[in-house]
Design a protein around this motif. Structure first.
Motif, short mmCIF file in Angstrom:
data_model
loop_
_atom_site.label_atom_id
_atom_site.label_comp_id
_atom_site.label_asym_id
_atom_site.label_seq_id
_atom_site.Cartn_x
_atom_site.Cartn_y
_atom_site.Cartn_z
N MET A 1 0.84 -1.20 0.00
CA MET A 1 0.00 0.00 0.00
C MET A 1 0.88 1.25 0.00
SD MET A 1 -3.30 -0.92 0.36
CE MET A 1 -4.34 0.05 1.43
N GLU A 2 0.55 2.18 -0.87
CA GLU A 2 1.29 3.45 -0.91
C GLU A 2 0.52 4.53 -0.16
OE1 GLU A 2 3.83 3.46 -4.96
OE2 GLU A 2 1.68 3.74 -5.25
N ASN A 3 1.24 5.31 0.63
CA ASN A 3 0.61 6.42 1.35
C ASN A 3 0.44 7.61 0.41
OD1 ASN A 3 0.43 5.15 3.87
ND2 ASN A 3 2.56 5.62 4.32
N VAL A 4 -0.79 8.10 0.31
CA VAL A 4 -1.08 9.22 -0.59
C VAL A 4 -1.55 10.42 0.23
CG1 VAL A 4 -2.46 10.05 -2.53
CG2 VAL A 4 -1.70 7.66 -2.48
N LEU A 5 -0.79 11.49 0.16
CA LEU A 5 -1.19 12.73 0.82
C LEU A 5 -2.22 13.44 -0.06
CD1 LEU A 5 -0.55 14.77 3.19
CD2 LEU A 5 0.90 15.95 1.53
N VAL A 6 -3.36 13.78 0.53
CA VAL A 6 -4.39 14.53 -0.21
C VAL A 6 -4.44 15.95 0.34
CG1 VAL A 6 -6.82 14.66 -0.90
CG2 VAL A 6 -5.73 12.41 -0.57
N ALA A 7 -3.90 16.90 -0.43
CA ALA A 7 -3.98 18.31 -0.05
C ALA A 7 -5.35 18.83 -0.46
CB ALA A 7 -2.88 19.11 -0.75
N GLY A 8 -6.03 19.47 0.48
CA GLY A 8 -7.40 19.89 0.18
C GLY A 8 -8.41 18.81 0.52
N ALA A 9 -8.04 17.94 1.46
CA ALA A 9 -8.88 16.79 1.81
C ALA A 9 -10.25 17.20 2.34
CB ALA A 9 -8.17 15.92 2.84
N ASN A 10 -10.33 18.38 2.92
CA ASN A 10 -11.59 18.82 3.52
C ASN A 10 -12.56 19.43 2.49
OD1 ASN A 10 -13.06 19.02 6.01
ND2 ASN A 10 -12.89 21.24 5.82
N GLY A 11 -12.10 19.60 1.26
CA GLY A 11 -12.96 20.17 0.21
C GLY A 11 -13.94 19.14 -0.32
N THR A 12 -14.88 19.61 -1.13
CA THR A 12 -15.92 18.70 -1.66
C THR A 12 -15.29 17.59 -2.49
OG1 THR A 12 -17.21 20.73 -1.90
CG2 THR A 12 -18.20 18.73 -2.73
N THR A 13 -14.40 17.96 -3.39
CA THR A 13 -13.74 16.94 -4.23
C THR A 13 -12.72 16.16 -3.40
OG1 THR A 13 -14.00 18.42 -6.13
CG2 THR A 13 -12.50 16.56 -6.40
N GLY A 14 -12.03 16.86 -2.50
CA GLY A 14 -11.03 16.21 -1.66
C GLY A 14 -11.58 15.06 -0.85
N LYS A 15 -12.77 15.27 -0.29
CA LYS A 15 -13.39 14.20 0.52
C LYS A 15 -13.70 12.97 -0.34
CE LYS A 15 -15.42 17.15 4.06
NZ LYS A 15 -16.54 18.01 4.40
N LYS A 16 -14.12 13.22 -1.58
CA LYS A 16 -14.40 12.10 -2.49
C LYS A 16 -13.12 11.32 -2.81
CE LYS A 16 -18.38 14.40 -4.68
NZ LYS A 16 -19.44 13.47 -4.27
N ILE A 17 -12.03 12.08 -2.99
CA ILE A 17 -10.74 11.44 -3.27
C ILE A 17 -10.31 10.56 -2.09
CG2 ILE A 17 -8.27 11.88 -3.61
CD1 ILE A 17 -9.18 14.56 -5.00
N VAL A 18 -10.43 11.11 -0.89
CA VAL A 18 -10.04 10.37 0.33
C VAL A 18 -10.85 9.08 0.44
CG1 VAL A 18 -10.05 10.41 2.85
CG2 VAL A 18 -9.18 12.38 1.58
N ASN A 19 -12.15 9.15 0.19
CA ASN A 19 -13.01 7.96 0.29
C ASN A 19 -12.64 6.90 -0.75
OD1 ASN A 19 -14.45 8.82 2.49
ND2 ASN A 19 -15.98 9.88 1.27
N LEU A 20 -12.30 7.34 -1.95
CA LEU A 20 -11.88 6.39 -2.99
C LEU A 20 -10.57 5.70 -2.60
CD1 LEU A 20 -12.55 8.34 -6.33
CD2 LEU A 20 -13.64 6.21 -5.62
N LEU A 21 -9.65 6.49 -2.07
CA LEU A 21 -8.36 5.92 -1.65
C LEU A 21 -8.55 4.93 -0.51
CD1 LEU A 21 -6.18 9.16 -1.73
CD2 LEU A 21 -6.00 7.25 -3.31
N LYS A 22 -9.48 5.28 0.38
CA LYS A 22 -9.73 4.42 1.55
C LYS A 22 -10.22 3.03 1.11
CE LYS A 22 -12.11 4.43 5.99
NZ LYS A 22 -13.32 3.64 6.05
N SER A 23 -11.00 3.01 0.03
CA SER A 23 -11.54 1.72 -0.41
C SER A 23 -10.63 1.04 -1.45
CB SER A 23 -12.94 1.89 -0.98
OG SER A 23 -12.92 2.82 -2.04
N SER A 24 -9.49 1.67 -1.73
CA SER A 24 -8.58 1.12 -2.74
C SER A 24 -7.70 0.04 -2.13
CB SER A 24 -7.71 2.25 -3.28
OG SER A 24 -6.49 1.76 -3.78
#
Length: 209
Positions: free
Chosen positions: A1-24
């Protein structure tokens, strides 16, 4: 598993990115947020967080990080400080930390901000950040969506280096494209535009491998 830093995680798109990564099965998200009170929502879901302010030193945010998605934005309030200089600051920190890939959420029109009627300052800031990323010899992908909607994602896009037409795209589909761009075999040092389309994201991205 690679650690991915999401800058802007609290934004509308950022939250979607975080959720996708979480289920990856490939990636582990690390949500970068600016304020302590923003950490709780992620930590409740067992998602790692790091405090980082794009207007300050960011070297600590990329420790033990493999890849980065920059999805932060000032919402038009601090386009130079955040969208441009903040991005550059994170690019520099990533370069110093030998990050394997930097995926930039940009915008259609950022290739030629002078032609824009509105959002000119924003597009200029995005343009400068994109050009800086290209100059830093860091493996990257620059994703330039059309106007963002909050509709349900379709999983299908139209993708070209330059589309030569306007269009919109859902935040869901943008998030999926950004996550797909993290892969080592996808979008290597590529810049491309995306809008809603008829091609499955994975297939559209195949041309970028």
């Amino acid at each position: 598993m690679e650690n991915v830093l999401v800058a802007g995680a609290n934004g509308t798109t950022g939250k979607k990115i975080v959720n996708l990564l979480k289920s990856s099965q490939y990636f582990e998200p690390v949500a970068m947020v600016r304020k302590e009170e923003q950490q709780e929502q992620f930590e409740k879901e067992n998602i790692k967080t790091v405090l980082g302010d794009l207007e300050k030193d960011l070297s600590h945010t990329v420790k033990n990080i493999d890849k980065v998605i920059f999805a932060a934005g000032s919402g038009g309030k601090k386009v130079v400080e955040v969208d441009q200089e903040g991005a550059k600051r994170l690019i520099d920190a990533s370069k110093d930390a030998n990050i394997k890939k930097f995926v930039m959420l940009s915008s259609m029109g950022a290739d030629n901000p002078e032609e824009a009627n509105d959002l000119k300052e924003y597009l200029k800031a995005k343009h400068n950040a994109d050009e800086y990323l290209k100059s830093r010899n860091l493996m990257h992908a620059i994703v330039r969506p059309g106007s963002l909607t909050n509709d349900m994602g379709t999983g299908k896009i139209e993708l070209k280096s330059k589309l030569n037409k306007q269009g919109s795209i859902t935040r869901d589909d943008v998030a999926q494209t950004l996550v797909r761009s993290l892969h080592d075999d996808a979008a290597i040092n590529e810049t491309f535009e995306i809008i809603q389309g008829d091609t499955l994201i994975g297939k559209a991205m195949d041309g970028k491998s």
